[in-house]
Design a protein around this motif. Sequence first.
Motif, PDB file in Angstrom:
ATOM      1  N   GLY A  19       0.818  -1.210   0.000  1.00 15.81           N
ATOM      2  CA  GLY A  19       0.000   0.000   0.000  1.00 15.81           C
ATOM      3  C   GLY A  19       0.852   1.260   0.000  1.00 15.81           C
ATOM      4  N   SER A  22       2.464   1.699  -3.413  1.00  9.60           N
ATOM      5  CA  SER A  22       1.457   2.127  -4.378  1.00  9.60           C
ATOM      6  C   SER A  22       1.182   3.617  -4.266  1.00  9.60           C
ATOM      7  CB  SER A  22       0.174   1.329  -4.160  1.00  9.60           C
ATOM      8  OG  SER A  22      -0.813   1.714  -5.072  1.00  9.60           O
ATOM      9  N   ALA A  23       1.044   4.108  -3.046  1.00  6.70           N
ATOM     10  CA  ALA A  23       0.810   5.543  -2.833  1.00  6.70           C
ATOM     11  C   ALA A  23       2.016   6.372  -3.252  1.00  6.70           C
ATOM     12  CB  ALA A  23       0.464   5.806  -1.367  1.00  6.70           C
ATOM     13  N   SER A  89      -2.782  -2.939   3.359  1.00  9.21           N
ATOM     14  CA  SER A  89      -2.581  -2.116   2.173  1.00  9.21           C
ATOM     15  C   SER A  89      -3.282  -0.766   2.308  1.00  9.21           C
ATOM     16  CB  SER A  89      -3.104  -2.853   0.935  1.00  9.21           C
ATOM     17  OG  SER A  89      -3.024  -2.052  -0.203  1.00  9.21           O
ATOM     18  N   TYR A  93      -1.328   2.807   2.388  1.00 10.89           N
ATOM     19  CA  TYR A  93      -1.683   3.771   1.353  1.00 10.89           C
ATOM     20  C   TYR A  93      -2.106   5.094   1.975  1.00 10.89           C
ATOM     21  CZ  TYR A  93      -3.622   5.155  -3.209  1.00 10.89           C
ATOM     22  OH  TYR A  93      -3.884   5.791  -4.403  1.00 10.89           O
ATOM     23  N   SER A 114      -8.055   4.847  -2.803  1.00 12.11           N
ATOM     24  CA  SER A 114      -7.403   4.030  -1.784  1.00 12.11           C
ATOM     25  C   SER A 114      -8.267   2.839  -1.383  1.00 12.11           C
ATOM     26  CB  SER A 114      -7.042   4.879  -0.566  1.00 12.11           C
ATOM     27  OG  SER A 114      -8.195   5.388   0.048  1.00 12.11           O
ATOM     28  N   SER A 117      -8.054   0.328  -4.236  1.00  7.25           N
ATOM     29  CA  SER A 117      -6.766  -0.358  -4.162  1.00  7.25           C
ATOM     30  C   SER A 117      -6.789  -1.442  -3.087  1.00  7.25           C
ATOM     31  CB  SER A 117      -5.660   0.656  -3.878  1.00  7.25           C
ATOM     32  OG  SER A 117      -4.422   0.021  -3.747  1.00  7.25           O
TER      33      SER A 117
END
Length: 144
Positions: A19, A22-23, A89, A93, A114, A117
């Motif tokens: 997470g 990804s952010a 995650s 994030y 978010s 995701s």
Amino acid sequence: MHARRPLILASVVLGVLIGSLSAIGQTLPVLAGQPGMAGSVTAGVSIVMFLLSPVSVFAIGYWIGNRTDVPNNYSRISLLMGLFGGCGSLVGYVAVLFGVAPGVATQLPVLLSSVYSAVVRVVDFGVTGLAGAAVAHFRRVEQP
């Protein structure tokens, strides 16, 4: 299932890492003000995320599959890995978003992104982890 705590811990830690990455991959090029940097950052983050998921998620499932009775616990394995990986995650994030860009993190499209995701990670962790556990189980069963 005697390996519940290690499974939950591994899923949460891996979920937070995924997470967070990804952010970072989505916000760093924008916040840096260098759109040209987006391609290289996205490529680097994509490579690291591939190593984390599905490769590491599969490995955790495989590890659990060697320590538990998979046919009697397949739904529990999938559910625990999915829920805790997805929650981890989401936490990673949102934490990165609030740490890097608090003004952006409270916008509705970003929050929906978010959550989306996290839902994708729930399915990813559940299916990939169960696949790893199933492979470990079948390898164990087929050995003479």
